[in-house]
Design a protein around this motif. Structure first.
Motif, PDB file in Angstrom:
ATOM      1  N   GLY A 149       0.814  -1.212   0.000  1.00 52.83           N
ATOM      2  CA  GLY A 149       0.000   0.000   0.000  1.00 52.83           C
ATOM      3  C   GLY A 149       0.845   1.258   0.000  1.00 52.83           C
ATOM      4  N   GLY A 150       1.994   1.209   0.689  1.00 54.33           N
ATOM      5  CA  GLY A 150       2.872   2.368   0.736  1.00 54.33           C
ATOM      6  C   GLY A 150       3.460   2.689  -0.622  1.00 54.33           C
ATOM      7  N   ILE A 151       3.916   1.660  -1.336  1.00 49.59           N
ATOM      8  CA  ILE A 151       4.444   1.880  -2.680  1.00 49.59           C
ATOM      9  C   ILE A 151       3.368   2.467  -3.583  1.00 49.59           C
ATOM     10  N   THR A 152       2.144   1.955  -3.454  1.00 46.49           N
ATOM     11  CA  THR A 152       1.040   2.457  -4.273  1.00 46.49           C
ATOM     12  C   THR A 152       0.786   3.935  -3.998  1.00 46.49           C
ATOM     13  N   CYS A 153       0.678   4.284  -2.721  1.00 50.99           N
ATOM     14  CA  CYS A 153       0.380   5.682  -2.374  1.00 50.99           C
ATOM     15  C   CYS A 153       1.519   6.621  -2.754  1.00 50.99           C
ATOM     16  N   ILE A 154       2.744   6.187  -2.567  1.00 49.52           N
ATOM     17  CA  ILE A 154       3.894   7.049  -2.881  1.00 49.52           C
ATOM     18  C   ILE A 154       4.006   7.276  -4.386  1.00 49.52           C
ATOM     19  N   THR A 155       3.910   6.196  -5.158  1.00 50.70           N
ATOM     20  CA  THR A 155       4.091   6.326  -6.608  1.00 50.70           C
ATOM     21  C   THR A 155       2.905   7.003  -7.283  1.00 50.70           C
ATOM     22  N   GLN A 156       1.714   6.905  -6.689  1.00 53.36           N
ATOM     23  CA  GLN A 156       0.511   7.469  -7.317  1.00 53.36           C
ATOM     24  C   GLN A 156       0.009   8.729  -6.606  1.00 53.36           C
ATOM     25  N   ARG A 157       0.825   9.305  -5.730  1.00 56.58           N
ATOM     26  CA  ARG A 157       0.367  10.419  -4.907  1.00 56.58           C
ATOM     27  C   ARG A 157      -0.112  11.609  -5.719  1.00 56.58           C
ATOM     28  N   LYS A 158       0.449  11.818  -6.920  1.00 53.44           N
ATOM     29  CA  LYS A 158       0.045  12.958  -7.738  1.00 53.44           C
ATOM     30  C   LYS A 158      -1.314  12.746  -8.405  1.00 53.44           C
ATOM     31  N   ARG A 159      -1.727  11.483  -8.492  1.00 52.97           N
ATOM     32  CA  ARG A 159      -3.013  11.181  -9.135  1.00 52.97           C
ATOM     33  C   ARG A 159      -4.133  10.929  -8.131  1.00 52.97           C
ATOM     34  N   ILE A 160      -3.779  10.643  -6.886  1.00 53.40           N
ATOM     35  CA  ILE A 160      -4.799  10.386  -5.868  1.00 53.40           C
ATOM     36  C   ILE A 160      -5.453  11.700  -5.474  1.00 53.40           C
ATOM     37  N   ARG A 161      -6.783  11.745  -5.579  1.00 55.06           N
ATOM     38  CA  ARG A 161      -7.530  12.965  -5.282  1.00 55.06           C
ATOM     39  C   ARG A 161      -7.939  12.972  -3.814  1.00 55.06           C
ATOM     40  N   ALA A 162      -6.981  13.266  -2.961  1.00 53.71           N
ATOM     41  CA  ALA A 162      -7.244  13.308  -1.519  1.00 53.71           C
ATOM     42  C   ALA A 162      -6.120  14.079  -0.849  1.00 53.71           C
ATOM     43  N   SER A 163      -6.355  14.507   0.368  1.00 57.67           N
ATOM     44  CA  SER A 163      -5.330  15.211   1.129  1.00 57.67           C
ATOM     45  C   SER A 163      -4.245  14.224   1.574  1.00 57.67           C
ATOM     46  N   LYS A 164      -3.095  14.757   1.934  1.00 58.40           N
ATOM     47  CA  LYS A 164      -2.009  13.912   2.434  1.00 58.40           C
ATOM     48  C   LYS A 164      -2.431  13.190   3.709  1.00 58.40           C
ATOM     49  N   LYS A 165      -3.234  13.850   4.526  1.00 53.76           N
ATOM     50  CA  LYS A 165      -3.722  13.227   5.760  1.00 53.76           C
ATOM     51  C   LYS A 165      -4.612  12.034   5.442  1.00 53.76           C
ATOM     52  N   ALA A 166      -5.517  12.208   4.477  1.00 53.59           N
ATOM     53  CA  ALA A 166      -6.407  11.103   4.093  1.00 53.59           C
ATOM     54  C   ALA A 166      -5.611   9.949   3.496  1.00 53.59           C
ATOM     55  N   MET A 167      -4.565  10.299   2.712  1.00 57.49           N
ATOM     56  CA  MET A 167      -3.710   9.256   2.136  1.00 57.49           C
ATOM     57  C   MET A 167      -2.992   8.469   3.232  1.00 57.49           C
ATOM     58  N   PHE A 168      -2.490   9.177   4.219  1.00 59.71           N
ATOM     59  CA  PHE A 168      -1.756   8.521   5.297  1.00 59.71           C
ATOM     60  C   PHE A 168      -2.655   7.549   6.060  1.00 59.71           C
ATOM     61  N   PHE A 169      -3.852   8.010   6.436  1.00 55.39           N
ATOM     62  CA  PHE A 169      -4.739   7.135   7.203  1.00 55.39           C
ATOM     63  C   PHE A 169      -5.303   6.013   6.330  1.00 55.39           C
ATOM     64  N   GLY A 170      -5.475   6.282   5.047  1.00 54.82           N
ATOM     65  CA  GLY A 170      -5.885   5.215   4.137  1.00 54.82           C
ATOM     66  C   GLY A 170      -4.834   4.124   4.069  1.00 54.82           C
ATOM     67  N   TRP A 171      -3.546   4.552   3.977  1.00 48.50           N
ATOM     68  CA  TRP A 171      -2.444   3.576   3.973  1.00 48.50           C
ATOM     69  C   TRP A 171      -2.366   2.835   5.305  1.00 48.50           C
ATOM     70  N   LEU A 172      -2.494   3.566   6.410  1.00 46.29           N
ATOM     71  CA  LEU A 172      -2.363   2.982   7.746  1.00 46.29           C
ATOM     72  C   LEU A 172      -3.415   1.894   7.981  1.00 46.29           C
ATOM     73  N   LEU A 173      -4.629   2.123   7.492  1.00 48.27           N
ATOM     74  CA  LEU A 173      -5.729   1.182   7.729  1.00 48.27           C
ATOM     75  C   LEU A 173      -5.966   0.242   6.562  1.00 48.27           C
ATOM     76  N   PHE A 174      -5.098   0.283   5.558  1.00 47.77           N
ATOM     77  CA  PHE A 174      -5.232  -0.627   4.420  1.00 47.77           C
ATOM     78  C   PHE A 174      -5.222  -2.099   4.842  1.00 47.77           C
ATOM     79  N   PRO A 175      -4.361  -2.513   5.786  1.00 49.05           N
ATOM     80  CA  PRO A 175      -4.431  -3.907   6.242  1.00 49.05           C
ATOM     81  C   PRO A 175      -5.792  -4.279   6.824  1.00 49.05           C
ATOM     82  N   LEU A 176      -6.429  -3.359   7.538  1.00 52.58           N
ATOM     83  CA  LEU A 176      -7.755  -3.637   8.087  1.00 52.58           C
ATOM     84  C   LEU A 176      -8.758  -3.873   6.970  1.00 52.58           C
ATOM     85  N   PHE A 177      -8.673  -3.074   5.917  1.00 53.49           N
ATOM     86  CA  PHE A 177      -9.554  -3.259   4.768  1.00 53.49           C
ATOM     87  C   PHE A 177      -9.366  -4.647   4.168  1.00 53.49           C
ATOM     88  N   ILE A 178      -8.126  -5.084   3.997  1.00 52.19           N
ATOM     89  CA  ILE A 178      -7.856  -6.391   3.411  1.00 52.19           C
ATOM     90  C   ILE A 178      -8.287  -7.512   4.350  1.00 52.19           C
TER      91      ILE A 178
END
Length: 420
Positions: free
Chosen positions: A354-383
């Motif tokens: 998830g970290g590689i995805t968010c880092i490499t696609q950060r310019k295309r993700i339509r969300a704040s950096k805070k939302a990206m961070f918490f999305g990455w942090l809770l990605f394991p819970l989603f899976i």
């Protein structure tokens, strides 16, 4: 309880063995340059939209199609208002689409709606009018260059092309963020690498293009399982077509935000995968062994080992823990340590992916950096909730149900999203 540790260790090894080839995918996706495609011809396309009670969002999609940087006279938009009880049909007509209304409560699902739509197009416009057909969901919106970019790949010989699936509402909560990372990872770490290696990509529900030749061959649309997109992919691979991927064609869709809704949707996907393998599994295995089809191998490995091993792990661990509690086994600590170490290892792996995805696609993700961070942090819970949905899907009967969409945004709205 030591048996539990051994079994969990074996399951972990099997997981690594089954998915080791995707590490090669990841390396290629990060290090290799993508091939640039240019079209010699501007093709004529029909746009297919299946909509059920989507009056809140349907017009936004149609406007984004009409705003494409592609000759307007080469694009016709068709909507099937499928068993609607709202004003979807009227909203679509007012936005500029040709609309057919379908009322059939027995043959339910997107596949049946697409068949109905293509039957009417063939009847009223002819089978040879269009070179290809796009398939979108009503909640989608398109980047203004979407069709031009897809045409570049389509014109280079690909009969099926899928796109880069982005999200309208990444930042709503951890569920929508989890979906977004999941689809972005599929696009950039799997389909991108597949395209580089010349094997087949996988169609992911919406935002794909297929040739009119395929439509004529299939008598319109012939895939009706719960995951008609994956069934379509497998069917084309078995017929030796290579599904192409166009990363510069960006589509945005709305992700669920409620856990119950998300859980049932993902359980339906799992049940659909099982249906596909029940119907096509032997043919895929045969083509893998006899013809050496890496595309078939990839589709099998990308779904079945994860499903089987995850369900086996959850069921086995649950039984062993329950048995240990009932019998008051003295070495329960071994059991707890085994389970916790497995979970921790999975969390680290998912954070890495998830970290590689968010880092490499950060310019295309339509969300704040805070939302990206918490999305990455809770990605394991989603899976992990996906894993529970797997077990549920295996042991229950699941039917197709529509998901309500409400996020009516334009591409301009998304581009104005502030990243903090």
């Amino acid at each position: 309880m030591k048996t539990l540790s051994y079994v969990n260790f074996i399951i972990s090894i099997l997981f690594m063995a089954c998915y080791a080839y995707q590490a090669v995918y990841l390396a290629a996706a990060l290090l290799k340059k993508q091939k640039v495609f240019k079209a010699k011809k501007l093709h004529r396309y029909g746009v297919l939209i299946a909509a059920r009670n989507e009056e809140a969002v349907i017009a936004q999609l149609i406007r984004s199609v009409r705003a494409q940087k592609y000759p307007e006279e080469l694009i016709d938009i068709f909507v099937v208002a499928d068993n609607c009880t709202d004003n979807t049909a009227q909203a679509a007509r007012e936005a500029g689409a040709v609309v057919y209304e379908r009322h059939n409560t027995y043959a339910v699902g997107k596949g049946y709606a697409l068949r109905f739509l293509l039957e009417n197009i063939f009847k009223n416009f002819g089978e040879y009018t269009y070179d290809g057909y796009f398939v979108f969901d009503a909640d989608n919106i398109l980047d203004e260059n979407f069709i031009s970019e897809m045409n570049n790949v389509f014109d280079n010989g690909y009969k099926v092309v899928t796109s880069y699936r982005n999200s309208k509402n990444f930042g709503d909560n951890w569920i929508s963020a989890g979906y977004s990372i999941f689809f972005l990872r599929e696009a950039t770490q799997l389909n991108r690498a597949r395209m580089m290696f010349g094997t087949s990509s996988c169609v992911s529900g919406t935002g794909f293009l297929f040739s009119s030749e395929i439509a004529r061959e299939n008598g319109g649309w012939k895939h009706f399982l719960l995951t008609e997109d994956f069934e379509f992919t497998v069917d084309r691979i078995l017929k030796d077509d290579t599904v192409g991927y166009c990363e510069n064609a960006i589509i945005y869709d709305e992700q669920p935000t409620r856990l119950g809704q998300s859980f049932m949707q993902r359980a339906r996907w799992i049940k659909g995968y099982l249906q596909v393998f029940s119907r096509y599994g032997f043919k895929m295995l045969k083509k893998t062994v006899v013809d050496g089809s890496f595309a078939c191998f990839d589709m099998i490995m990308n779904n079945i080992p994860c499903l089987v091993l995850t369900c086996a792990s959850i069921v086995f661990n649950a039984i062993m823990v329950a048995a240990g509690v009932v019998t008051r086994t003295p070495d329960m600590g071994v059991c707890v340590l085994s389970v916790c170490s497995g979970i921790f290892g999975s969390i680290l792996t998912l954070w890495f992916v998830g970290g590689i995805t968010c880092i490499t696609q950060r310019k295309r993700i339509r969300a704040s950096k805070k939302a990206m961070f918490f999305g990455w942090l809770l990605f394991p819970l989603f899976i992990f909730t996906y894993a529970i949905a797997m077990v549920y899907a295996v042991f229950t009967n699941i039917e197709w149900k529509p998901i309500q969409h409400k996020v009516a945004l334009s591409v301009e709205d998304l581009n104005d999203t502030t990243k903090k």
